[in-house]
Design an enzyme around this catalytic site. Structure first.
Site, PDB file in Angstrom:
ATOM      1  CG  ASP A   1       2.118   4.716   7.670  1.00  0.00           C
ATOM      2  OD1 ASP A   1       1.599   4.855   6.551  1.00  0.00           O
ATOM      3  OD2 ASP A   1       2.610   3.636   8.057  1.00  0.00           O
TER       4      ASP A   1
ATOM      5  CD  GLU B   1       2.742   1.205   2.465  1.00  0.00           C
ATOM      6  OE1 GLU B   1       2.975   0.492   1.477  1.00  0.00           O
ATOM      7  OE2 GLU B   1       3.659   1.708   3.140  1.00  0.00           O
TER       8      GLU B   1
HETATM    9 ZN   LIG Z   1       5.236   4.138   0.734  1.00  0.00          ZN
END
Ligand SMILES: [Zn+2]
Length: 390
Positions: free
Chosen positions: A83, A146
């Protein structure tokens, strides 16, 4: 796909990854499908770990032997998130954020640095390796969300079968300008919600104002922030820029209109604990500051997410291996959290190590220097050789 003839060079692979709009709010399944197809071949096990509503998945690519439960010293995980943060205002970009652009010796695009550059190299290594030559497994771990607080890595830690041992070493390819980083801060997210009672502002005695107690809470948190800034712990010396736990009153939302007594007010709070700090105790102090400031107001306090701080001993094999490759003697800590916090809790020795600079991450015109990208490939290849083949 998967056949040798369709293999992409590293630049074209990076361009393909950047072209997927994997801003965290979107599904990452298109990129997971692409990677699965790209890497699928005999000797490679592909494991997809969907999130709770099935809109996203972690992708695990396992090359080489399985590990038994006996002590094992070798094998390597290459871990990256797929992401990216939103591109922001397109006018601030000199090129389309989702089209890789080469100029001035660098590749530009959202995620080029954080961290599809590393992802491309990890995928390329997994594509080129002959699994039958591996004495220990080479595992690619590609996570979701993340950037929303290491949620994919948390999901991985919760759902990976405990009876299946992981390789004991990992490279988490955050952009560290090819420095080996063996510690980082955590990041805990909290929310205080003040509940009042709405009323016409001409009849304030019929309502309860939710914003005024929130104001007292903010003042108390500001005082706590100043106290925390004076405190030091054993790892402070590795964080020279910000050697303390950074507390951030990050977001305040409350009120409806200028003529209504506000019914609710929420205060979002973030705190970054240093490795070695007691982070539950830190969260308890923040809660205490909120409790003591609220007086008789109706306030709920929630810990929304806790991305743990991380620290690896300097004697760890994987750390020494990476330091050896780049001839490094200094110890570096970084001020952001990463997937390493959760992997470390699973017993995996992690080193943050990747091409690109964190200074350009999360900004318009994010880039990765081509020389560094190419150098990283060779370094990672040597590491795979050391940890999985020799
Ligand atoms: Zn990163």
């Amino acid at each position: 796909m998967g056949a040798m003839s369709s293999r992409l060079n590293d630049k074209d692979l990076l361009a393909r990854l950047v072209a997927f709009d994997t801003v965290s709010r979107n599904s990452n399944l298109p990129i997971v499908d692409f990677l699965s197809e790209y890497l699928e071949r005999p000797g490679i096990e592909i494991i997809r770990q969907p999130n709770d509503d099935g809109t996203k998945a972690n992708l695990i690519i396992w090359a080489g032997p399985k590990l038994d439960r006996d002590a094992h010293r070798f094998g390597l995980i290459l871990s990256g998130h797929v992401d990216v943060v939103p591109p922001g205002d397109r006018d601030d970009w000199h090129s389309d954020p989702f089209v890789l652009d080469e100029r001035d010796g660098s590749y530009f695009g959202r995620g080029a640095c954080d961290m599809k550059g590393f992802d491309a190299l990890a995928i390329s290594l997994l594509a080129e390796i002959d699994p039958s030559t591996l004495k220990a497994p080479l595992v690619g771990l590609f996570t979701f969300d993340e950037e929303l607080g290491t949620l994919g890595a948390l999901h991985f830690a919760k759902h990976w079968p405990s009876q299946r041992p992981l390789p004991p070493h990992a490279i988490v390819g955050e952009p560290t300008s090819l420095r080996a980083v063996r510690m980082h801060k955590g990041h805990a997210a909290m929310r205080a919600t003040v509940s009042g009672k709405p009323a016409h502002s001409g009849y304030p005695h019929l309502g309860v104002n939710a914003i005024e107690p929130a104001g007292r809470i903010i003042v108390a948190l500001t005082e706590l922030r100043a106290v925390l800034e004076q405190e030091r712990c054993v790892t402070s010396k590795y964080f020279p820029d910000v050697p303390y736990a950074a507390l951030n009153v990050a977001q305040v939302v409350g009120g409806e209109a200028i003529n209504i007594v506000p019914e609710t007010c929420t205060v979002h709070i973030g705190v970054r604990a240093l490795p070695g700090m007691d982070s539950p105790a830190l969260a308890a102090r923040i809660r205490q500051a909120v409790e003591s400031a609220k007086a008789d107001a109706d306030v709920t306090f929630e810990l929304l997410n806790d991305s743990p701080p991380f620290e690896l001993d300097e004697s760890a094999l994987v750390y020494k291996a990476v330091c050896g490759l780049v001839d490094q003697r200094e110890t570096y800590g970084v001020n952001y959290a990463s997937d390493a916090g959760h992997l470390a809790r699973m017993g995996v020795d992690c080193v943050l190590f990747g091409p690109g600079s964190i200074d350009v991450a999360h900004r318009p015109n994010e880039f990765i220097p081509i020389k560094e990208f190419e150098r990283a490939k060779g370094l990672l290849r040597s590491l795979v050789q050391q940890m999985c083949v020799d």
